[in-house]
Design a protein around this motif. Structure first.
Motif, PDB file in Angstrom:
ATOM      1  N   ALA A  76       0.831  -1.207   0.000  1.00 58.85           N
ATOM      2  CA  ALA A  76       0.000   0.000   0.000  1.00 58.85           C
ATOM      3  C   ALA A  76       0.864   1.255   0.000  1.00 58.85           C
ATOM      4  CB  ALA A  76      -0.929  -0.008   1.215  1.00 58.85           C
ATOM      5  N   PHE A  77       1.932   1.230   0.769  1.00 57.13           N
ATOM      6  CA  PHE A  77       2.816   2.391   0.816  1.00 57.13           C
ATOM      7  C   PHE A  77       3.460   2.641  -0.541  1.00 57.13           C
ATOM      8  CE2 PHE A  77       6.898   4.477   1.416  1.00 57.13           C
ATOM      9  CZ  PHE A  77       6.558   5.549   2.241  1.00 57.13           C
ATOM     10  N   ALA A  78       3.878   1.582  -1.224  1.00 60.60           N
ATOM     11  CA  ALA A  78       4.621   1.722  -2.470  1.00 60.60           C
ATOM     12  C   ALA A  78       3.740   2.050  -3.663  1.00 60.60           C
ATOM     13  CB  ALA A  78       5.399   0.438  -2.760  1.00 60.60           C
ATOM     14  N   SER A  79       2.471   1.636  -3.625  1.00 58.89           N
ATOM     15  CA  SER A  79       1.677   1.784  -4.846  1.00 58.89           C
ATOM     16  C   SER A  79       0.235   2.206  -4.628  1.00 58.89           C
ATOM     17  CB  SER A  79       1.699   0.461  -5.625  1.00 58.89           C
ATOM     18  OG  SER A  79       1.168  -0.596  -4.840  1.00 58.89           O
ATOM     19  N   GLN A 110      10.493   2.830  -2.569  1.00 60.83           N
ATOM     20  CA  GLN A 110      10.670   1.387  -2.730  1.00 60.83           C
ATOM     21  C   GLN A 110      11.459   0.789  -1.564  1.00 60.83           C
ATOM     22  OE1 GLN A 110       9.006  -0.239  -5.116  1.00 60.83           O
ATOM     23  NE2 GLN A 110       8.195   1.798  -5.611  1.00 60.83           N
ATOM     24  N   GLY A 111      12.486   1.521  -1.112  1.00 60.89           N
ATOM     25  CA  GLY A 111      13.275   1.028   0.007  1.00 60.89           C
ATOM     26  C   GLY A 111      12.466   0.935   1.285  1.00 60.89           C
ATOM     27  N   THR A 112      11.641   1.952   1.547  1.00 60.48           N
ATOM     28  CA  THR A 112      10.820   1.939   2.754  1.00 60.48           C
ATOM     29  C   THR A 112       9.799   0.815   2.705  1.00 60.48           C
ATOM     30  OG1 THR A 112      11.108   4.315   3.084  1.00 60.48           O
ATOM     31  CG2 THR A 112       9.210   3.293   4.157  1.00 60.48           C
ATOM     32  N   PRO A 163      13.225  10.731   3.626  1.00 64.83           N
ATOM     33  CA  PRO A 163      12.085   9.850   3.937  1.00 64.83           C
ATOM     34  C   PRO A 163      12.478   8.582   4.673  1.00 64.83           C
ATOM     35  CG  PRO A 163      11.972  10.627   1.657  1.00 64.83           C
ATOM     36  CD  PRO A 163      13.317  11.044   2.182  1.00 64.83           C
ATOM     37  N   GLY A 164      13.721   8.145   4.522  1.00 68.11           N
ATOM     38  CA  GLY A 164      14.142   6.881   5.112  1.00 68.11           C
ATOM     39  C   GLY A 164      14.228   6.873   6.622  1.00 68.11           C
ATOM     40  N   VAL A 165      14.147   8.025   7.283  1.00 71.06           N
ATOM     41  CA  VAL A 165      14.256   8.031   8.744  1.00 71.06           C
ATOM     42  C   VAL A 165      13.108   7.271   9.397  1.00 71.06           C
ATOM     43  CG1 VAL A 165      15.499  10.231   8.755  1.00 71.06           C
ATOM     44  CG2 VAL A 165      13.021  10.227   9.043  1.00 71.06           C
ATOM     45  N   HIS A 166      12.013   7.073   8.661  1.00 67.13           N
ATOM     46  CA  HIS A 166      10.843   6.419   9.253  1.00 67.13           C
ATOM     47  C   HIS A 166      10.909   4.901   9.185  1.00 67.13           C
ATOM     48  CE1 HIS A 166       8.732  10.132  10.085  1.00 67.13           C
ATOM     49  NE2 HIS A 166       9.210  10.579   8.941  1.00 67.13           N
TER      50      HIS A 166
END
Length: 463
Positions: A76-79, A110-112, A163-166
């Protein structure tokens, strides 16, 4: 969850234990040019206190089916469309508001999503081999260690630089903590989307909340938790240094060491990428390169590579450098000028501001050579590709390499590597041609988060 991509700004509501909550006078989230792109509901301390109390009363997210839940949340997050925003709209807003290049934001999406899907497995990697995670495990009957939480409620006072801090707090949720996220007002879109995706997948509203606040109410979030992660500068680290409930996440001061037995030319791509990848804004971006021998050729080569990077608005597909409001860019340039006094400027000596003409400016790279491995500039970390290149010798030892989140060591010296591994203030050691920004699910970032959240208890007997 009310967030709409209408003609006006997007509304980002607080996501409390009883659903979305919109304040009457929301705060403005501007883009890098100063234009309003979102309105963020900032909740008062009394709302925060009630939300934290609700988290404490809630049950943990059940372990049964957790991997499937996390996989659905990652998808859901990615798409998916979360709160009225599709993924492309979300990424565009993050780029415009934070100044992070759009390609970096897309890669982070994508990484998250991958970190979400693997959060339980990643958290499990930190469990001691001598402990089990379930009281009902047969090993407990004869006496065994059982991994248990140190508390029930976890809080995150997040930053907005990337964004990656989450990705970090996902493991707390997987370990059974109820989680409160206080987003950065600079970039609240990522935590809003992540909380929304997890709730859609089945996490209860009273198990995970998003609490946008001002700085005064932020303390209420931290005080209401059993464990908390707080992002900030050296002042934040000093403030919470003696509070065992708080894990401060300060400057990375990430470094590369190049010894004389290694030809740096073979690793120039990795060196330059470590400095400039992610727009140079992450704690894992290199800010100091120490060279055994003459550092000038390294500084010259790095400057040549960084100098040709284009200056573009962050949402441009070709953008690679960060953008911020013009007045902030001018202030950062002046600060760099003061900090770099007495150094040799290979790049950025005349300033780092490239005005885009719309109230925003690109932060151009800077490369400065210092005279010694103990130069004070090596501790200076700025939110764009900025690197200090210094000479280093075996006589300097590992002292100049201390206080480092990631150290990439381009060396074949086994004794030196042993010493670097043994140094407590070096959090991560990458040996050979590995960029400092490398990260993977299940691999510790600043130790395993579970080292801070969990403990092993001796248990004997059976239910």
């Amino acid at each position: 969850m009310a967030a709409t991509q209408a003609a006006g700004p997007v509304y980002l509501d607080a996501l409390g234990p009883r659903g979305a909550y919109r304040t009457r006078v929301p705060g403005v989230v501007p883009d890098v040019s100063g234009a309003e792109v979102a309105r963020l509901s900032l909740v008062p301390p009394v709302y925060v206190a009630r939300a934290m109390a609700a988290l404490r009363k809630a049950d943990p997210v059940p372990t049964a089916g957790l991997d499937a839940l996390l996989a659905a949340a990652g998808d859901a997050f990615a798409s998916g469309t979360i709160g009225g925003l599709g993924v492309r709209e979300y990424e565009h807003l993050v780029s415009r508001a934070s100044g992070t290049p759009l390609t970096v934001v897309r890669a982070a999406t994508q990484g998250t999503a991958r970190f979400v899907a693997l959060a339980r497995a990643s958290a499990e990697r930190g469990r001691p081999q001598g402990s089990v995670s379930d009281l009902r495990d047969v090993a407990v009957r004869g006496g065994h260690g059982v991994w248990a939480r140190c508390g029930e409620v976890f809080a995150v006072n997040a930053s907005g630089n990337h964004p990656g801090v989450h990705r970090l707090w996902l493991e707390a949720l997987a370990l059974g903590y109820r989680v409160a996220v206080r987003p950065s007002r600079r970039e609240p879109f990522t935590p809003y989307r992540l909380v929304g995706a997890l709730r859609r997948a089945g996490v209860g509203e009273d198990q995970l909340v998003l609490l946008p606040t001002d700085h005064r109410a932020a303390d209420t979030v931290v005080r209401g938790a059993d464990r908390a992660v707080v992002y900030g500068g050296d002042d934040v680290v000093a403030r919470y240094a003696h509070d065992p409930r708080v894990l401060p996440q300060g400057p990375g001061r990430t470094k590369i060491l190049i010894t004389a037995d290694t030809d740096w030319r073979d690793h120039l791509d990795t060196i330059v990428g470590s400095i400039g990848d992610e727009g140079g804004t992450a704690c894992v971006n290199t800010t100091a390169v120490l060279v055994e021998g003459d550092p000038a050729p390294v500084a010259e080569a790095v400057a040549a590579r960084l100098s040709v990077l284009p200056s573009l608005p962050p949402q441009d597909e070709r953008a690679v450098l960060p953008v911020c409001p013009l007045d902030r860019a001018v202030a950062l340039s002046a600060h760099l000028g003061a900090v770099s006094a007495g150094t040799r400027a290979w790049l950025g000596g005349d300033g780092i501001v490239d005005d885009l003409g719309d109230g925003s400016a690109v932060l151009r790279p800077a490369v400065h050579q210092v005279d010694s491995a103990d130069a004070g500039q090596l501790r200076a970390e700025l939110p764009f590709p900025c690197v200090w290149v210094a000479p280093w010798s075996r006589a300097d030892g590992i002292a100049p390499l201390r206080d480092t989140l990631v150290l990439s060591a381009l060396t074949r010296n086994g004794e030196l590597l042993d010493a670097l591994l043994a140094e407590p203030s070096i959090a991560n050691l990458y040996i050979g041609d590995h960029p400092t920004y490398w990260m993977a699910p299940g691999v510790p970032h600043d130790s395993y988060l579970s080292d801070f959240l969990m403990r092993s208890k001796a248990v004997i007997g059976a239910l």
